[in-house]
Design an enzyme around this catalytic site. Structure first.
Site, PDB file in Angstrom:
ATOM      1  N   LYS A 187       0.838  -1.206   0.000  1.00  0.00           N
ATOM      2  CA  LYS A 187       0.000   0.000   0.000  1.00  0.00           C
ATOM      3  C   LYS A 187       0.872   1.256   0.000  1.00  0.00           C
ATOM      4  CE  LYS A 187      -4.433  -0.639   2.153  1.00  0.00           C
ATOM      5  NZ  LYS A 187      -5.314  -0.501   3.296  1.00  0.00           N
TER       6      LYS A 187
ATOM      7  N   GLU B 132     -14.975   8.852  13.847  1.00  0.00           N
ATOM      8  CA  GLU B 132     -15.193   9.288  12.466  1.00  0.00           C
ATOM      9  C   GLU B 132     -16.581   8.849  12.009  1.00  0.00           C
ATOM     10  OE1 GLU B 132     -13.352  11.354  10.462  1.00  0.00           O
ATOM     11  OE2 GLU B 132     -15.277  11.166   9.472  1.00  0.00           O
TER      12      GLU B 132
ATOM     13  N   CYS C 185     -18.751  -1.572   8.632  1.00  0.00           N
ATOM     14  CA  CYS C 185     -19.058  -0.906   9.906  1.00  0.00           C
ATOM     15  C   CYS C 185     -20.301  -1.452  10.618  1.00  0.00           C
ATOM     16  CB  CYS C 185     -19.206   0.590   9.674  1.00  0.00           C
ATOM     17  SG  CYS C 185     -17.607   1.350   9.317  1.00  0.00           S
TER      18      CYS C 185
HETATM   19  P1  NAD Z   1      -9.226  -0.418   6.659  1.00  0.00           P
HETATM   20  O1  NAD Z   1      -9.102  -1.884   6.881  1.00  0.00           O
HETATM   21  O2  NAD Z   1      -9.608   0.096   5.330  1.00  0.00           O
HETATM   22  O3  NAD Z   1      -7.852   0.295   7.069  1.00  0.00           O
HETATM   23  C1  NAD Z   1      -7.094  -0.031   8.183  1.00  0.00           C
HETATM   24  C2  NAD Z   1      -5.630   0.156   7.799  1.00  0.00           C
HETATM   25  O4  NAD Z   1      -4.820   0.010   8.982  1.00  0.00           O
HETATM   26  C3  NAD Z   1      -5.111  -0.879   6.801  1.00  0.00           C
HETATM   27  O5  NAD Z   1      -4.527  -0.244   5.699  1.00  0.00           O
HETATM   28  C4  NAD Z   1      -4.091  -1.697   7.596  1.00  0.00           C
HETATM   29  O6  NAD Z   1      -3.017  -2.158   6.793  1.00  0.00           O
HETATM   30  C5  NAD Z   1      -3.632  -0.676   8.627  1.00  0.00           C
HETATM   31  N1  NAD Z   1      -3.066  -1.271   9.843  1.00  0.00           N
HETATM   32  C6  NAD Z   1      -3.561  -2.284  10.586  1.00  0.00           C
HETATM   33  N2  NAD Z   1      -2.742  -2.524  11.625  1.00  0.00           N
HETATM   34  C7  NAD Z   1      -1.722  -1.644  11.538  1.00  0.00           C
HETATM   35  C8  NAD Z   1      -0.571  -1.403  12.313  1.00  0.00           C
HETATM   36  N3  NAD Z   1      -0.312  -2.135  13.401  1.00  0.00           N
HETATM   37  N4  NAD Z   1       0.272  -0.426  11.944  1.00  0.00           N
HETATM   38  C9  NAD Z   1       0.008   0.334  10.837  1.00  0.00           C
HETATM   39  N5  NAD Z   1      -1.068   0.136  10.060  1.00  0.00           N
HETATM   40  C10 NAD Z   1      -1.922  -0.833  10.399  1.00  0.00           C
HETATM   41  O7  NAD Z   1     -10.239   0.080   7.769  1.00  0.00           O
HETATM   42  P2  NAD Z   1     -11.170   1.392   7.704  1.00  0.00           P
HETATM   43  O8  NAD Z   1     -12.414   1.082   6.965  1.00  0.00           O
HETATM   44  O9  NAD Z   1     -10.360   2.554   7.338  1.00  0.00           O
HETATM   45  O10 NAD Z   1     -11.574   1.502   9.247  1.00  0.00           O
HETATM   46  C11 NAD Z   1     -10.649   1.926  10.232  1.00  0.00           C
HETATM   47  C12 NAD Z   1     -11.410   2.215  11.508  1.00  0.00           C
HETATM   48  O11 NAD Z   1     -12.323   3.309  11.292  1.00  0.00           O
HETATM   49  C13 NAD Z   1     -12.275   1.060  12.008  1.00  0.00           C
HETATM   50  O12 NAD Z   1     -12.277   1.066  13.395  1.00  0.00           O
HETATM   51  C14 NAD Z   1     -13.653   1.400  11.479  1.00  0.00           C
HETATM   52  O13 NAD Z   1     -14.669   0.846  12.241  1.00  0.00           O
HETATM   53  C15 NAD Z   1     -13.662   2.902  11.596  1.00  0.00           C
HETATM   54  N6  NAD Z   1     -14.568   3.591  10.663  1.00  0.00           N
HETATM   55  C16 NAD Z   1     -14.690   3.163   9.384  1.00  0.00           C
HETATM   56  C17 NAD Z   1     -15.537   3.844   8.513  1.00  0.00           C
HETATM   57  C18 NAD Z   1     -15.706   3.378   7.072  1.00  0.00           C
HETATM   58  O14 NAD Z   1     -16.645   3.837   6.429  1.00  0.00           O
HETATM   59  N7  NAD Z   1     -14.837   2.528   6.555  1.00  0.00           N
HETATM   60  C19 NAD Z   1     -16.254   4.962   8.952  1.00  0.00           C
HETATM   61  C20 NAD Z   1     -16.085   5.389  10.265  1.00  0.00           C
HETATM   62  C21 NAD Z   1     -15.239   4.697  11.111  1.00  0.00           C
END
Ligand code: NAD
Length: 434
Positions: free
Chosen positions: A35, A151, A260
Site C-alpha cells: 500500500k 469518524e 461498519c
Molecule cells: P481499513 O481496513 O480500510 O484500514 C485499516 C488500515 O490500517 C489498513 O490499511 C491496515 O493495513 C492498517 N493497519 C492495521 N494494523 C496496523 C498497524 N499495526 N500499523 C500500521 N497500520 C496498520 O479500515 P477502515 O475502513 O479505514 O476503518 C478503520 C477504523 O475506522 C475502524 O475502526 C472502522 O470501524 C472505523 N470507521 C470506518 C468507517 C468506514 O466507512 N470505513 C467509517 C467510520 C469509522
C-alpha cells in the site's frame, strides 16, 4: 500543524489527505508495504471519489507523505491519529490488537509530548487501555494525552463528509488536548461537541447501532407492505416527512452490510453484555437484517422455481454505490448461496470487481458491462444501486435476457415503468405496483 495518521485505509487515508488539503503537514503510516509503495507513487489502493486527486495534489505540495515506520510518524508529529482496523472477533467483540500494537509502538518512540487520538471505532473504555499501554512502554517522564475523535464519514462520499461533517465529536480530558484539536478542526465550519473520552467512544457505537436499527425497522415494515399490498416507498416517505423521524436510512432493501454496521452492532451488543445489559433490541436488528437476505433469496426461488442450471445475472457487488468495498456485502452471501444451489452466476460492478475476484474464486463469470451480464440470463438481481444501473437501456437488456425478470434488492426501479417495459419486476415491499 504537524499530524500523523496511523492506518491508511478508508478512514486513515481520507483523514490524512483532507488534513493535508487543509494546510497541515501530514505523515500517513501503514504496515502494509505494498500500500505504502503505491501511495508514494500517488496511486490510491482504494476507490473513493476524489481521493486519488487529493493524494497527488498534496504529495506534490509536500503536505503529505507516506511511510511504513511508526517510529518516523511518531517522531515527526505532535498529533497522532490511530485509524487502524478494529474488525470483529469470532464472538462479535472488537479485535483491538491493532490499536494496542500501535499504542505500544508510539509509546516506545515518543521524543516528547504527544496527543494520541482514537479515530478508529473502539469500545467504551479503550481510551483507558491506550493510556495504560502507553504508560507501560514509555521511556522516561514524557507527557502525553489520549483523546477520542470518532469518524462518521460514509464511503463513497468520504471527502465531502470529512470536510463538511454534521458534527465533530471530541472526547478529551485535558485542556491541551482540547486546544490542539480545536485548532486542527478550526477550518471546518460545523458544530463541535466536546465530551469526556468515554462518551465520545459511546457516541460512535450508539450512532451506528441506531442507524442499523432504522434500516431493520423499515425492512420489517416492508414485509407488512408485501403482505397487504401497501407500498414501502410511500410508507417511508410519509414517515420521513416527520422531522422527529427524518427521511434518511428509511430505505427498504436486502439489509445493511459493509465494514461498519455489522461489526459495530456486534461490538455494541458485546460491550453491553460485558457491562451487564442484554441489548435484545440489537439482537433483533441483526436477525431482521439476516432475514432480509433470506426473503430476497426466496423471491428468486419463487420466481424461478428451480435454481439449478439457471443463469443469474448480478448487478452490483459493493456493499453500497461509489465504493469498491465488499466487506460484508450482501452480494457475497447471495452469490454463494445461489452458486451452492447450482446456478450459473454472471456479475458486473463498476468498481468492486478486482476486490471481488480475490474472494469469489468459485467459477463466477465477471462481465465487462451490465449488458454482458444480461445476455442469456434467466433473471437479473439488482444488488447495489449504482447510478449506472439506473440509466440502463432496458429494451436492450430485455432482448438479451432469456426471460425478462428483474428482482430489485434496492428498489432502484419503478414497478409501473418496469412492467410497461415488459419485465416481470419484483422489488422489496412494493407488491402493490409489481
Ligand atoms: P481499513 O481496513 O480500510 O484500514 C485499516 C488500515 O490500517 C489498513 O490499511 C491496515 O493495513 C492498517 N493497519 C492495521 N494494523 C496496523 C498497524 N499495526 N500499523 C500500521 N497500520 C496498520 O479500515 P477502515 O475502513 O479505514 O476503518 C478503520 C477504523 O475506522 C475502524 O475502526 C472502522 O470501524 C472505523 N470507521 C470506518 C468507517 C468506514 O466507512 N470505513 C467509517 C467510520 C469509522
Amino acid at each position: 500543524m504537524k499530524v500523523s495518521v496511523i492506518g491508511a485505509g478508508y478512514v486513515g487515508l481520507v483523514t490524512a489527505s483532507c488534513l493535508a488539503e487543509l494546510g497541515n503537514k501530514v505523515v500517513c503510516c501503514d504496515n502494509d508495504l505494498k500500500k505504502i509503495k503505491q501511495l508514494k507513487k500517488g496511486i490510491s489502493p482504494i476507490y473513493e471519489p476524489g481521493l486519488e486527486e487529493l493524494i497527488r495534489k498534496n504529495l506534490k505540495k509536500k503536505n503529505l507523505k507516506f511511510t511504513s515506520s511508526i517510529k518516523e510518524a511518531t517522531k515527526e508529529s505532535e498529533i497522532i491519529f490511530i485509524a487502524v482496523g478494529t474488525p470483529s472477533l469470532e464472538d462479535g467483540r472488537a479485535d483491538l490488537t491493532g490499536i494496542e500494537n500501535v499504542a505500544r509502538q508510539i509509546a516506545k518512540n515518543m521524543p516528547g509530548y504527544r496527543l494520541i487520538i482514537e479515530k478508529s471505532t473502539v469500545p467504551v473504555n479503550t481510551g483507558e487501555w491506550v493510556k495504560k499501554t502507553i504508560l507501560a512502554h514509555i521511556k522516561g517522564k514524557i507527557k502525553f494525552d489520549v483523546a477520542s475523535n470518532p469518524e462518521f464519514l460514509r464511503e463513497g462520499q468520504a471527502i465531502n463528509d470529512f470536510m463538511h461533517p454534521d458534527r465533530i465529536v471530541l472526547g478529551v480530558d485535558s485542556k491541551k488536548a482540547k486546544e490542539l484539536l480545536l485548532n486542527l478542526y478550526k477550518p471546518l465550519k460545523t458544530e463541535i461537541l466536546i465530551t469526556d473520552i468515554k462518551s465520545a467512544e459511546l457516541i460512535k457505537h450508539a450512532s451506528n447501532s441506531f442507524l442499523a436499527t432504522k434500516i431493520s425497522f423499515i425492512n420489517a415494515v416492508s414485509y407488512l407492505c408485501e403482505k397487504t399490498g401497501a407500498d414501502i416507498k410511500e410508507v417511508a416517505k410519509g414517515m420521513g416527512l416527520d422531522k422527529r423521524i427524518g427521511a434518511s436510512f428509511l430505505e427498504a432493501g436486502i439489509g445493511y452490510g459493509g465494514s461498519c454496521f455489522p461489526k459495530d452492532v456486534d461490538a455494541f451488543i458485546n460491550i453491553a453484555k460485558e457491562l451487564g445489559y442484554n441489548f435484545e433490541l440489537l439482537q433483533v436488528v441483526k436477525e431482521i437484517n439476516q432475514q432480509q437476505k433470506i426473503f430476497f433469496l426466496n423471491k428468486i426461488k419463487n420466481a424461478l422455481w428451480i435454481i439449478k442450471d439457471k443463469t443469474i445475472g448480478v448487478l452490483g457487488l459493493a456493499f453500497k454505490p461509489n465504493t469498491d468495498d465488499i466487506r460484508n456485502a450482501p452480494s457475497l452471501e447471495i452469490i454463494r448461496t445461489l452458486k451452492k444451489e447450482g446456478a450459473k452466476i454472471k456479475v458486473y460492478d463498476p468498481q468492486a470487481m478486482p476486490k471481488a475476484k480475490a474472494v469469489l474464486t468459485d467459477e463466477i463469470q465477471f462481465c465487462k458491462s451490465p449488458y454482458q451480464v444480461a445476455e442469456g440470463s434467466d433473471c437479473l438481481l439488482l444488488i447495489t444501486e449504482w447510478q449506472e444501473f439506473k440509466e440502463l437501456d432496458f429494451l436492450r437488456i430485455k432482448k438479451l435476457m432469456k426471460q425478462p425478470l428483474i428482482i430489485d434488492g434496492r428498489n432502484l426501479y419503478e414497478p409501473k415503468i418496469m412492467k410497461k417495459l415488459g419485465f416481470k419486476y419484483i422489488g422489496i415491499g412494493r407488491s402493490a405496483n409489481g
